[in-house]
Design a protein around this motif. Structure first.
Motif, PDB file in Angstrom:
ATOM      1  N   GLY A   4     -17.201  83.180 -41.204  1.00  0.00           N
ATOM      2  CA  GLY A   4     -16.926  83.658 -42.563  1.00  0.00           C
ATOM      3  C   GLY A   4     -15.584  83.099 -43.101  1.00  0.00           C
ATOM      4  O   GLY A   4     -15.262  82.731 -44.230  1.00  0.00           O
ATOM      5  N   PHE A   5     -14.551  83.295 -42.087  1.00  0.00           N
ATOM      6  CA  PHE A   5     -13.218  82.680 -42.307  1.00  0.00           C
ATOM      7  C   PHE A   5     -13.210  81.118 -42.391  1.00  0.00           C
ATOM      8  O   PHE A   5     -12.651  80.353 -43.228  1.00  0.00           O
ATOM      9  N   LEU A   6     -14.092  80.535 -41.585  1.00  0.00           N
ATOM     10  CA  LEU A   6     -14.204  79.010 -41.897  1.00  0.00           C
ATOM     11  C   LEU A   6     -14.955  78.575 -42.896  1.00  0.00           C
ATOM     12  O   LEU A   6     -14.561  77.824 -43.570  1.00  0.00           O
ATOM     13  N   ARG A   7     -15.839  79.372 -43.433  1.00  0.00           N
ATOM     14  CA  ARG A   7     -16.440  79.048 -44.928  1.00  0.00           C
ATOM     15  C   ARG A   7     -15.505  79.224 -45.971  1.00  0.00           C
ATOM     16  O   ARG A   7     -15.415  78.328 -46.838  1.00  0.00           O
ATOM     17  N   ARG A   8     -14.506  80.296 -45.897  1.00  0.00           N
ATOM     18  CA  ARG A   8     -13.689  80.505 -46.969  1.00  0.00           C
ATOM     19  C   ARG A   8     -12.577  79.061 -46.698  1.00  0.00           C
ATOM     20  O   ARG A   8     -11.899  78.697 -48.031  1.00  0.00           O
ATOM     21  N   GLY A   9     -12.174  78.787 -45.792  1.00  0.00           N
ATOM     22  CA  GLY A   9     -11.162  77.825 -45.579  1.00  0.00           C
ATOM     23  C   GLY A   9     -11.963  76.343 -46.331  1.00  0.00           C
ATOM     24  O   GLY A   9     -11.330  75.777 -46.763  1.00  0.00           O
ATOM     25  N   GLU A  10     -13.121  76.239 -45.870  1.00  0.00           N
ATOM     26  CA  GLU A  10     -13.898  75.046 -46.460  1.00  0.00           C
ATOM     27  C   GLU A  10     -13.975  75.076 -48.171  1.00  0.00           C
ATOM     28  O   GLU A  10     -13.359  74.087 -48.698  1.00  0.00           O
ATOM     29  N   GLU A  11     -14.100  76.504 -48.439  1.00  0.00           N
ATOM     30  CA  GLU A  11     -13.943  76.420 -49.915  1.00  0.00           C
ATOM     31  C   GLU A  11     -12.735  76.192 -50.422  1.00  0.00           C
ATOM     32  O   GLU A  11     -12.412  75.603 -51.564  1.00  0.00           O
ATOM     33  N   GLY A  12     -11.549  76.633 -49.821  1.00  0.00           N
ATOM     34  CA  GLY A  12     -10.191  76.371 -50.258  1.00  0.00           C
ATOM     35  C   GLY A  12      -9.809  74.838 -50.145  1.00  0.00           C
ATOM     36  O   GLY A  12      -9.121  74.561 -50.779  1.00  0.00           O
ATOM     37  N   LEU A  13     -10.439  74.199 -49.080  1.00  0.00           N
ATOM     38  CA  LEU A  13     -10.382  72.889 -49.192  1.00  0.00           C
ATOM     39  C   LEU A  13     -11.044  72.067 -50.188  1.00  0.00           C
ATOM     40  O   LEU A  13     -10.392  71.257 -50.839  1.00  0.00           O
ATOM     41  N   ASN A  14     -12.139  72.392 -50.722  1.00  0.00           N
ATOM     42  CA  ASN A  14     -12.838  72.140 -51.965  1.00  0.00           C
ATOM     43  C   ASN A  14     -11.954  72.377 -53.229  1.00  0.00           C
ATOM     44  O   ASN A  14     -11.968  71.670 -53.941  1.00  0.00           O
ATOM     45  N   ALA A  15     -11.598  73.769 -53.111  1.00  0.00           N
ATOM     46  CA  ALA A  15     -10.583  73.920 -54.190  1.00  0.00           C
ATOM     47  C   ALA A  15      -9.537  73.126 -54.450  1.00  0.00           C
ATOM     48  O   ALA A  15      -9.142  72.809 -55.497  1.00  0.00           O
ATOM     49  N   GLY A  16      -8.775  72.694 -53.424  1.00  0.00           N
ATOM     50  CA  GLY A  16      -7.677  72.160 -53.437  1.00  0.00           C
ATOM     51  C   GLY A  16      -7.880  70.732 -53.749  1.00  0.00           C
ATOM     52  O   GLY A  16      -7.029  69.843 -54.457  1.00  0.00           O
ATOM     53  N   ALA A  17      -9.277  70.059 -53.387  1.00  0.00           N
ATOM     54  CA  ALA A  17      -9.405  68.617 -53.724  1.00  0.00           C
ATOM     55  C   ALA A  17      -9.713  68.410 -55.328  1.00  0.00           C
ATOM     56  O   ALA A  17      -9.452  67.561 -55.637  1.00  0.00           O
ATOM     57  N   ARG A  18     -10.159  69.625 -55.884  1.00  0.00           N
ATOM     58  CA  ARG A  18     -10.426  69.630 -57.146  1.00  0.00           C
ATOM     59  C   ARG A  18      -9.051  69.678 -58.008  1.00  0.00           C
ATOM     60  O   ARG A  18      -8.945  69.143 -59.254  1.00  0.00           O
ATOM     61  N   GLY A  19      -8.181  70.122 -57.576  1.00  0.00           N
ATOM     62  CA  GLY A  19      -6.784  70.301 -58.173  1.00  0.00           C
ATOM     63  C   GLY A  19      -6.771  71.773 -59.057  1.00  0.00           C
ATOM     64  O   GLY A  19      -7.461  72.460 -59.052  1.00  0.00           O
ATOM     65  N   PRO A  20      -5.631  71.821 -59.544  1.00  0.00           N
ATOM     66  CA  PRO A  20      -5.323  73.139 -60.322  1.00  0.00           C
ATOM     67  C   PRO A  20      -6.294  73.474 -61.532  1.00  0.00           C
ATOM     68  O   PRO A  20      -6.698  72.512 -62.053  1.00  0.00           O
TER      69      PRO A  20
END
Length: 138
Positions: A122-138
């Protein structure tokens, strides 16, 4: 994996402008390395930890994982470029924490090990979601 490939994964993980798929693979490799390290430590500790069937340790397990979850969520929100790495590291810490408590609460406490793997996932999934959110920008 060749040293150059590993070095390329680590560089991609540090670069927010890198290919998102490469960054996701790098995060997974980092997470699996931490999980293997923590699993090896649990195997080394297993013969030395006595069985201590003390039921309040289950409450400690739940509270500890909840606290680690809140820390990971906070890291993903506040530590922009390194938040996913922190979240995955906290997932490995949750696995290790539940593993140690599971070894203490043997034999029934060993059911905490799969729970620890689930927490890590679950933490890995949330980390991947954080990577995707960071890639899209603010």
């Amino acid at each position: 994996m060749a040293p150059n490939a590993l070095q390329g994964l680590l560089k991609a993980l540090a670069d927010p402008e890198a290919d998102p798929n490469l960054r996701r693979r790098a995060l997974r490799a980092y997470g699996l390395f931490l999980l293997g390290l923590k699993g090896g430590l649990l195997l080394l500790l297993a013969p030395f930890l006595p069985s201590a069937p003390y039921p309040p340790l289950l409450l400690l397990a739940v509270l500890g994982v909840a606290w680690l979850y809140l820390q990971a969520r906070s890291a993903l929100e506040e530590e922009a470029p390194l938040g996913p790495l922190v979240a995955v590291g906290l997932g490995a810490a949750a696995f290790f924490f539940l593993g140690v408590l599971g070894l203490l609460l043997r034999p029934l406490g060993l059911l905490l090990l799969p729970l620890g793997l689930g927490a890590f996932w679950g933490f890995l999934r949330r980390g991947e979601e954080g990577l995707n959110a960071g890639a899209r920008g603010p």
